[in-house]
Design an enzyme around this catalytic site. Structure first.
Site, short mmCIF file in Angstrom:
data_model
loop_
_atom_site.label_atom_id
_atom_site.label_comp_id
_atom_site.label_asym_id
_atom_site.label_seq_id
_atom_site.Cartn_x
_atom_site.Cartn_y
_atom_site.Cartn_z
CG ASP A 191 -3.42 8.09 -1.79
OD1 ASP A 191 -3.38 8.59 -0.62
OD2 ASP A 191 -3.09 6.81 -2.07
CD GLN A 228 -3.43 2.70 6.65
OE1 GLN A 228 -4.10 3.19 7.67
NE2 GLN A 228 -3.98 2.45 5.44
NE ARG A 245 -0.10 1.58 3.21
CZ ARG A 245 0.88 2.89 3.53
NH1 ARG A 245 2.26 2.34 3.72
NH2 ARG A 245 0.53 3.88 3.47
N GLY A 246 0.19 2.34 -0.26
CA GLY A 246 1.19 3.53 -0.32
C GLY A 246 0.98 3.76 -1.86
CB ALA A 247 0.13 6.99 -4.15
NE ARG A 251 -6.08 0.81 -1.93
CZ ARG A 251 -5.47 1.24 -0.95
NH1 ARG A 251 -4.20 1.13 -0.99
NH2 ARG A 251 -6.46 1.97 -0.14
CG ASN A 267 -2.87 11.65 1.97
OD1 ASN A 267 -2.43 10.82 1.65
ND2 ASN A 267 -2.60 12.05 3.39
CE LYS A 268 -5.68 5.38 4.08
NZ LYS A 268 -6.31 4.54 3.39
O1 MRU Z 1 -4.76 3.11 1.99
P1 MRU Z 1 -3.20 3.39 1.97
O2 MRU Z 1 -2.65 3.06 3.14
O3 MRU Z 1 -2.61 2.98 0.59
O4 MRU Z 1 -3.12 4.73 1.77
C1 MRU Z 1 -1.98 5.45 1.75
C2 MRU Z 1 -1.91 6.99 1.74
O5 MRU Z 1 -2.99 7.73 2.12
C3 MRU Z 1 -0.63 7.67 1.97
O6 MRU Z 1 -0.59 8.94 2.55
C4 MRU Z 1 -0.33 8.02 0.31
O7 MRU Z 1 -0.44 6.93 -0.50
C5 MRU Z 1 1.03 8.70 0.10
S1 MRU Z 1 2.22 7.45 0.28
C6 MRU Z 1 3.94 8.31 -0.10
#
Ligand code: MRU
Length: 342
Positions: free
Chosen positions: A234, A193, A48-50, A88, A244-245
């Protein structure tokens, strides 16, 4: 980061993913040998993470094709890319990486060495992310030196990218150089997270940090303990609105109230000029069980249903700057983004 296991690795035509669902207790690796396994890993947040999702998809589209002929690769590539891109919907890095892989495949459609060219492209995407994260860290360093008490949300660190991170990159560099920094880490309900990943990364690397639950952030701001907020994103739309999250929006609103600068740190692969504004960003809606249950145990009455939007959109007007590998973008963002992407 030397003390953090890498989240994505390609070895012997297989994709190795650190299972981020099990952190911080276990550092298990999931080995993906076919497309389905990587799609499931992206959907279930094993990876996970963009940026990390984009890198995993760039390698993932190649799984099982090492002995395939030119004709087979050309035949399956489009449908593989569409299956992956739907895993996703919010993080644009996934579509960005797959677009690059598709362009590479189209450019090499008559090349007998197409698989090697595609693999080189995936490795290039991976390596470029390393370089972008380092440059984001250096470009954001002065901000962190000036504002050493930081709040972050979710995980935009080493685990979410190739290495180092986006929001955490300037913090790691500042800390390594002996600056006194301190990070308040929002736990990031519902999937934690912040608590499981960001607090794990920071503490492993000796960065002083304090974990708080999300609903404490405004209170800590009111105590004057936070100088700056830095998060990842994201997808950033052409007007600077940033997805973002979930929970990022409420921190940005609170930061505005307390006159605390709110920054986003991203590689250019997260900026999507084809999305006009935040209202055009598709927000992933996850299973409500993520809210009614906590690590497998139900915490709400059985008859209660719940929603779980995974992201929210922070309007550009709440953002003081966007730290990228090419420098810090300042408002007005539509112009700054247009100039940068041109
Ligand atoms: O659902 P996730 O854990 O993939 O969400 C991740 C985030 O929201 C991060 O802040 C974003 O992807 C940036 S990662 C450098």
């Amino acid at each position: 980061m030397k003390n953090i296991p890498v989240s994505v690795e390609w070895k012997n035509n297989k994709l190795y993913l650190l299972d981020q669902r099990k952190l911080p207790e276990d550092e298990d690796i999931v080995v993906c040998e076919d497309l389905k396994e990587v799609i499931v890993s992206i959907k279930t947040l094993t990876v996970r993470g963009a940026p990390a999702i984009g890198i995993a998809a760039a390698y993932g589209i190649l799984l099982g094709l090492e002995h395939a002929g030119l004709e087979e690769i050309n035949r399956v590539f489009d449908s593989r890319a569409s299956e992956l891109v739907n895993a996703r919907p919010t993080a644009v890095n996934l579509a960005w990486a797959l677009d690059r892989m598709l362009s590479c495949q189209k450019a090499n459609r008559t090349n007998p060495n197409i698989y090697q060219c595609l693999l080189r492209e995936a490795k290039f995407i991976h390596q470029s992310d390393r370089e972008s994260c380092r440059a984001i860290g250096e470009n954001g360093l002065e901000l962190v030196r000036k504002h050493p008490n930081i709040l972050t949300h979710c995980n935009a660190g080493s685990l979410a990218v190739s290495e180092l991170g986006t929001a955490l990159a300037p913090i790691y560099i500042a800390n390594e150089q002996g600056n006194n920094v301190h990070v308040f880490v929002n736990e990031t309900r519902p999937l934690l997270q912040g608590a499981r990943l960001t607090a794990f990364e920071l503490s492993r690397n000796g960065v002083p940090c304090t974990l708080i639950s999300d609903n404490m952030a405004a209170h800590i701001m009111s105590e004057g303990k936070i100088d700056i907020v830095i998060t990842g994103a994201d997808r950033i739309a052409a007007n600077g609105d940033a997805a973002n999250k979930i929970g990022t929006l409420s921190i940005a609103i609170a930061a505005k109230y307390f006159r605390i600068p709110f920054y986003i740190a991203v590689p250019l692969s997260t900026i999507d000029c084809s999305t006009i504004s935040g209202s055009d960003i598709l927000i992933e809606e996850r299973d409500g069980n993520e809210v009614t249950h906590f690590r497998g145990t139900r915490i709400a009455p059985p008859e209660v249903s719940a929603r779980s939007p995974a992201f929210d959109v922070t309007p550009a007007e709440l953002i003081a700057g966007i730290v990228t590998e090419k420098g810090i973008l300042r408002p007005p963002f539509p112009r700054a983004i247009k100039d940068l992407m041109a």
